[in-house]
Design a protein around this motif. Structure first.
Motif, PDB file in Angstrom:
ATOM      1  N   LEU A 121      21.681  35.300  -8.647  1.00 16.84           N
ATOM      2  CA  LEU A 121      20.446  35.893  -9.177  1.00 16.84           C
ATOM      3  C   LEU A 121      19.961  35.139 -10.404  1.00 16.84           C
ATOM      4  N   GLU A 122      20.900  34.687 -11.216  1.00 16.86           N
ATOM      5  CA  GLU A 122      20.529  33.892 -12.384  1.00 16.86           C
ATOM      6  C   GLU A 122      19.900  32.565 -11.964  1.00 16.86           C
ATOM      7  N   LEU A 123      20.439  31.959 -10.916  1.00 13.66           N
ATOM      8  CA  LEU A 123      19.865  30.716 -10.385  1.00 13.66           C
ATOM      9  C   LEU A 123      18.445  30.942  -9.884  1.00 13.66           C
ATOM     10  N   ALA A 124      18.246  32.046  -9.158  1.00 12.88           N
ATOM     11  CA  ALA A 124      16.907  32.356  -8.643  1.00 12.88           C
ATOM     12  C   ALA A 124      15.928  32.597  -9.791  1.00 12.88           C
ATOM     13  N   GLY A 125      16.359  33.304 -10.815  1.00 16.62           N
ATOM     14  CA  GLY A 125      15.499  33.551 -11.969  1.00 16.62           C
ATOM     15  C   GLY A 125      15.184  32.281 -12.735  1.00 16.62           C
ATOM     16  N   ALA A 126      16.187  31.408 -12.839  1.00 19.43           N
ATOM     17  CA  ALA A 126      15.968  30.142 -13.549  1.00 19.43           C
ATOM     18  C   ALA A 126      14.969  29.264 -12.814  1.00 19.43           C
ATOM     19  N   MET A 127      14.861  29.417 -11.512  1.00 21.23           N
ATOM     20  CA  MET A 127      13.880  28.651 -10.747  1.00 21.23           C
ATOM     21  C   MET A 127      12.515  29.325 -10.762  1.00 21.23           C
ATOM     22  N   PHE A 128      12.503  30.641 -10.709  1.00 19.82           N
ATOM     23  CA  PHE A 128      11.264  31.393 -10.585  1.00 19.82           C
ATOM     24  C   PHE A 128      10.380  31.286 -11.828  1.00 19.82           C
ATOM     25  N   VAL A 129      10.970  31.420 -12.991  1.00 19.59           N
ATOM     26  CA  VAL A 129      10.182  31.463 -14.235  1.00 19.59           C
ATOM     27  C   VAL A 129       9.450  30.143 -14.495  1.00 19.59           C
ATOM     28  N   PRO A 130      10.132  28.978 -14.507  1.00 22.28           N
ATOM     29  CA  PRO A 130       9.380  27.738 -14.749  1.00 22.28           C
ATOM     30  C   PRO A 130       8.382  27.408 -13.636  1.00 22.28           C
ATOM     31  N   ALA A 131       8.722  27.737 -12.375  1.00 23.57           N
ATOM     32  CA  ALA A 131       7.779  27.476 -11.287  1.00 23.57           C
ATOM     33  C   ALA A 131       6.533  28.333 -11.445  1.00 23.57           C
ATOM     34  N   THR A 132       6.704  29.577 -11.877  1.00 25.56           N
ATOM     35  CA  THR A 132       5.558  30.455 -12.107  1.00 25.56           C
ATOM     36  C   THR A 132       4.703  29.946 -13.252  1.00 25.56           C
ATOM     37  N   ILE A 133       5.341  29.486 -14.314  1.00 25.67           N
ATOM     38  CA  ILE A 133       4.583  28.915 -15.438  1.00 25.67           C
ATOM     39  C   ILE A 133       3.808  27.687 -14.982  1.00 25.67           C
ATOM     40  N   GLY A 134       4.443  26.843 -14.179  1.00 30.05           N
ATOM     41  CA  GLY A 134       3.745  25.672 -13.644  1.00 30.05           C
ATOM     42  C   GLY A 134       2.574  26.055 -12.762  1.00 30.05           C
ATOM     43  N   TYR A 135       2.752  27.083 -11.947  1.00 31.22           N
ATOM     44  CA  TYR A 135       1.658  27.566 -11.096  1.00 31.22           C
ATOM     45  C   TYR A 135       0.495  28.084 -11.945  1.00 31.22           C
ATOM     46  N   LEU A 136       0.823  28.815 -13.011  1.00 27.72           N
ATOM     47  CA  LEU A 136      -0.236  29.332 -13.880  1.00 27.72           C
ATOM     48  C   LEU A 136      -0.966  28.197 -14.593  1.00 27.72           C
ATOM     49  N   ILE A 137      -0.255  27.153 -14.968  1.00 28.08           N
ATOM     50  CA  ILE A 137      -0.895  25.987 -15.578  1.00 28.08           C
ATOM     51  C   ILE A 137      -1.825  25.321 -14.567  1.00 28.08           C
ATOM     52  N   ASP A 138      -1.339  25.160 -13.330  1.00 27.08           N
ATOM     53  CA  ASP A 138      -2.189  24.586 -12.279  1.00 27.08           C
ATOM     54  C   ASP A 138      -3.451  25.425 -12.084  1.00 27.08           C
ATOM     55  N   SER A 139      -3.292  26.734 -12.058  1.00 26.87           N
ATOM     56  CA  SER A 139      -4.441  27.623 -11.850  1.00 26.87           C
ATOM     57  C   SER A 139      -5.406  27.582 -13.026  1.00 26.87           C
ATOM     58  N   HIS A 140      -4.855  27.533 -14.232  1.00 32.79           N
ATOM     59  CA  HIS A 140      -5.707  27.543 -15.424  1.00 32.79           C
ATOM     60  C   HIS A 140      -6.588  26.301 -15.488  1.00 32.79           C
ATOM     61  N   PHE A 141      -6.014  25.149 -15.182  1.00 35.21           N
ATOM     62  CA  PHE A 141      -6.780  23.908 -15.242  1.00 35.21           C
ATOM     63  C   PHE A 141      -7.475  23.585 -13.921  1.00 35.21           C
ATOM     64  N   MET A 142      -7.334  24.481 -12.929  1.00 38.65           N
ATOM     65  CA  MET A 142      -7.958  24.329 -11.616  1.00 38.65           C
ATOM     66  C   MET A 142      -7.628  22.988 -10.966  1.00 38.65           C
ATOM     67  N   TRP A 143      -6.364  22.592 -11.090  1.00 37.64           N
ATOM     68  CA  TRP A 143      -5.908  21.359 -10.464  1.00 37.64           C
ATOM     69  C   TRP A 143      -5.744  21.587  -8.976  1.00 37.64           C
ATOM     70  N   GLN A 144      -6.109  20.605  -8.183  1.00 41.85           N
ATOM     71  CA  GLN A 144      -6.017  20.709  -6.733  1.00 41.85           C
ATOM     72  C   GLN A 144      -4.617  20.385  -6.222  1.00 41.85           C
ATOM     73  N   THR A 145      -3.821  19.691  -7.023  1.00 40.52           N
ATOM     74  CA  THR A 145      -2.462  19.348  -6.613  1.00 40.52           C
ATOM     75  C   THR A 145      -1.474  20.224  -7.384  1.00 40.52           C
ATOM     76  N   PRO A 146      -0.368  20.573  -6.777  1.00 38.39           N
ATOM     77  CA  PRO A 146       0.573  21.512  -7.404  1.00 38.39           C
ATOM     78  C   PRO A 146       1.619  20.841  -8.290  1.00 38.39           C
ATOM     79  N   TRP A 147       1.218  19.894  -9.140  1.00 40.00           N
ATOM     80  CA  TRP A 147       2.211  19.170  -9.933  1.00 40.00           C
ATOM     81  C   TRP A 147       2.907  20.064 -10.954  1.00 40.00           C
ATOM     82  N   GLY A 148       2.199  20.968 -11.564  1.00 40.74           N
ATOM     83  CA  GLY A 148       2.833  21.877 -12.525  1.00 40.74           C
ATOM     84  C   GLY A 148       3.876  22.754 -11.850  1.00 40.74           C
ATOM     85  N   PHE A 149       3.534  23.267 -10.680  1.00 38.87           N
ATOM     86  CA  PHE A 149       4.456  24.093  -9.916  1.00 38.87           C
ATOM     87  C   PHE A 149       5.691  23.291  -9.506  1.00 38.87           C
TER      88      PHE A 149
END
Length: 74
Positions: free
Chosen positions: A22-50
């Motif tokens: 569960l700790e491994l899953a959480g460690a992956m989920f949080v940074p990936a979510t932050i990257g997704y939010l960065i991608d969404s905020h800057f309206m990037w077409q590629t998922p590099w932040g994610f």
């Protein structure tokens, strides 16, 4: 480490590994979510932040998981 429920040594090994998973899953989920939010905020077409967030989270999670597995096997 002492907790309210007792020490970590009192728990069966499968519960300790389940917690580590569960700790491994959480460690992956949080940074990936932050990257997704960065991608969404800057309206990037590629998922590099994610992708970068997911890779960094996976690396950190695996480091902690391997460290815990080594500790439990000693």
């Amino acid at each position: 480490m002492q907790t309210l429920a007792g020490s970590d040594d009192d728990k069966p090994s499968y519960l300790r590994f389940a917690g580590a998973g569960l700790e491994l899953a959480g460690a992956m989920f949080v940074p990936a979510t932050i990257g997704y939010l960065i991608d969404s905020h800057f309206m990037w077409q590629t998922p590099w932040g994610f992708l970068i967030g997911g890779i960094l989270g996976f690396s950190a999670g695996m480091y902690n998981f391997i460290r815990l597995a080594n500790k439990l096997n000693q």
